[in-house]
Design an enzyme around this catalytic site. Structure first.
Site, PDB file in Angstrom:
ATOM      1  CB  THR A 120      -0.816   0.016   1.319  1.00  0.00           C
ATOM      2  OG1 THR A 120      -1.585  -1.155   1.403  1.00  0.00           O
ATOM      3  CG2 THR A 120      -1.701   1.234   1.453  1.00  0.00           C
ATOM      4  NE  ARG A 126      -8.491  -7.874   3.103  1.00  0.00           N
ATOM      5  CZ  ARG A 126      -7.483  -7.019   3.178  1.00  0.00           C
ATOM      6  NH1 ARG A 126      -7.226  -6.197   2.188  1.00  0.00           N
ATOM      7  NH2 ARG A 126      -6.717  -6.974   4.240  1.00  0.00           N
ATOM      8  CB  VAL A 127     -13.094  -3.716   2.201  1.00  0.00           C
ATOM      9  CG1 VAL A 127     -12.621  -2.310   2.517  1.00  0.00           C
ATOM     10  CG2 VAL A 127     -13.932  -3.711   0.923  1.00  0.00           C
ATOM     11  N   GLY A 128      -9.831  -4.016   3.104  1.00  0.00           N
ATOM     12  CA  GLY A 128      -8.911  -3.872   4.235  1.00  0.00           C
ATOM     13  C   GLY A 128      -9.106  -2.530   4.930  1.00  0.00           C
ATOM     14  CG  ASP A 129      -5.632  -0.955   6.763  1.00  0.00           C
ATOM     15  OD1 ASP A 129      -5.500  -1.600   5.708  1.00  0.00           O
ATOM     16  OD2 ASP A 129      -4.668  -0.425   7.354  1.00  0.00           O
ATOM     17  CB  THR A 187       1.428   0.020   4.680  1.00  0.00           C
ATOM     18  OG1 THR A 187       2.617   0.017   5.470  1.00  0.00           O
ATOM     19  CG2 THR A 187       1.319   1.333   3.938  1.00  0.00           C
ATOM     20  N   GLY A 188       0.094  -2.613   5.703  1.00  0.00           N
ATOM     21  CA  GLY A 188       0.256  -3.911   6.345  1.00  0.00           C
ATOM     22  C   GLY A 188      -1.097  -4.575   6.553  1.00  0.00           C
ATOM     23  N   GLY A 242      -4.387  -5.206   7.131  1.00  0.00           N
ATOM     24  CA  GLY A 242      -5.487  -4.281   7.359  1.00  0.00           C
ATOM     25  C   GLY A 242      -6.469  -4.726   8.416  1.00  0.00           C
TER      26      GLY A 242
HETATM   27  N1  ASP Z   1      -3.371  -2.488   4.474  1.00  0.00           N
HETATM   28  C1  ASP Z   1      -3.691  -3.065   3.203  1.00  0.00           C
HETATM   29  C2  ASP Z   1      -4.869  -3.967   3.344  1.00  0.00           C
HETATM   30  O1  ASP Z   1      -4.969  -4.679   4.327  1.00  0.00           O
HETATM   31  C3  ASP Z   1      -2.615  -3.844   2.594  1.00  0.00           C
HETATM   32  C4  ASP Z   1      -1.233  -3.373   2.827  1.00  0.00           C
HETATM   33  O2  ASP Z   1      -0.992  -2.335   3.332  1.00  0.00           O
HETATM   34  O3  ASP Z   1      -0.282  -4.051   2.490  1.00  0.00           O
HETATM   35  O4  ASP Z   1      -5.656  -4.022   2.425  1.00  0.00           O
END
Ligand code: ASP
Length: 370
Positions: free
Chosen positions: A214, A242-245, A265-266, A268
């Site tokens: 991200t 699917r929806v992340g953060d 990032t990471g 979510g």
């Molecule tokens: N945070 C993002 C999600 O979970 C993915 C990412 O940052 O790598 O969709």
């Protein structure tokens, strides 16, 4: 009803907790996730020209969104389990206190621009899926194929690597076709003869360790105005929808013009559970430094797993925070990422900064070591 006295008391309590509006910094500062060296540089150029902070960060992350070689954002992002790229993005504009977001949008390389249009052209905040795509078309964005050959190959390798407990994959050869193929890269070479070794090795790595990726970018200008954006293709091989953060205001992004901004990032799902960006901004409102604020949010993530290192070792999570007085920080759950960077390394966590000169990477702090 709130009385004048209540208002006075809560104002005094806030002040005692360091919650007064912070003095604005006197220079332009952009920070972003580590993949944002180019984005922070472009955003800074725009701030120097006097452009709005939100326009600047969006123009910055557009570089990643439009780059087919960036497999974590926009065009070229790794797809969902059906091979379709679905993107999420959010924007927040400090001076007007407005925000917008899109989730699971298909066929549009620059979801950050659509999130801004949701903010500006509608009285909604979030559009998802088909409706978000239709809105983008109505705003003049053509429907485009976002799956690059490289991402399609990675998706095919992922499908080849899916096995049941007997080691069987529907995408492998039938039972009547000996010998059984494996997903070792030399075997993959036979299945995908046109792919070069380096790409195949990368595809195997991302198939076995689904990466996230991200870009979050936050800006403060010399007038003290702030904005932020977060944009992503989300978790690779995700279930469609699917929806992340990243598109969730308060999780993947939050900006309060009086205090500062934060983003993530990471993984979510873990960030949503602690409303990370909002938590960090509130922590800063109550007097924490950006570093302390991010570490506190990471502690909440660890607490959700009873501080069980074994389970936490499966998660990577990074926060970024920029306070209105110009102080900033990046913070990661672990000192080393679980999944490798694009070049295969597992470097210490870093984030990008531009305060008027060249963009540079600075070290993040971290909560746990492995
Ligand atoms: N945070 C993002 C999600 O979970 C993915 C990412 O940052 O790598 O969709």
């Amino acid at each position: 009803m709130i009385s004048r006295r209540d208002l006075f008391i809560s104002g005094a309590a806030l002040a005692a907790a360091g919650g007064q509006a912070r003095a604005a910094g006197s220079k332009n500062i952009i920070i972003s996730s580590a993949n944002g060296l180019r984005a922070t540089a472009r955003a800074m150029e725009m701030l120097k020209k006097g452009d709005d902070t939100l326009d600047a960060v969006i123009a910055g992350v557009n570089i990643n969104e439009e780059d087919p070689e960036d497999n974590s954002v926009g065009y070229g992002g790794l797809p969902n389990e059906e091979g379709v790229v679905e993107l999420d993005a959010s924007v927040m504009h400090g001076p007007t206190r407005r925000c917008g977001s899109v989730a699971s949008i298909r066929g549009c390389k620059t979801p950050s621009k659509i999130a801004k249009l949701v903010m500006e052209q509608t009285d909604h905040i979030m559009l998802v899926g088909e409706g978000a795509g239709r809105f983008a078309r109505e705003c003049g964005f053509p429907s485009e194929n976002l799956l690059t050959e490289k991402s399609r190959l990675a998706w095919m390798v992922w499908k080849q690597s899916l096995r049941d407990k007997n080691g069987h994959s529907n995408w492998g050869p039938g039972l009547d076709a000996p010998p059984a193929k494996t997903t070792a890269s030399n075997e993959l070479k036979k299945i995908f003869p046109h792919a070069d070794e380096e790409t195949l090795a990368w595809a195997l790595e991302v198939a076995l360790h689904p990466p996230t990726g991200t870009i979050n970018c936050l800006a403060l200008n010399a007038k003290g105005e702030m904005s932020g954006v977060t944009t992503t293709s989300g978790l690779s091989w995700k279930i469609p929808g699917r929806v992340g953060d990243s598109p969730i205001i308060g999780a993947g992004l939050y900006v309060d013009q009086e205090v500062g901004g934060a983003g993530s990032t990471g993984r979510g799902e873990e960030n949503i559970r602690v409303a990370g960006a909002h938590t960090i901004v509130e922590n800063m409102r109550h007097g924490m430094s950006p570093k302390e604020a991010c570490l506190d949010a990471l502690k909440r993530v660890a607490r959700n797993f009873d501080n069980d290192r074994e389970r936490l070792s499966k998660i990577d999570l990074n926060f970024y925070a920029l306070r209105r007085d110009g102080e900033y920080a990046g913070a990661a759950l672990w000192n080393r990422a679980q999944s490798p960077a694009a070049d295969g390394s597992r470097r210490k966590p870093r984030f990008a900064v531009n305060d008027g000169g060249e963009s540079r990477l600075e070290n993040s702090v971290w909560l746990l070591e492995r």
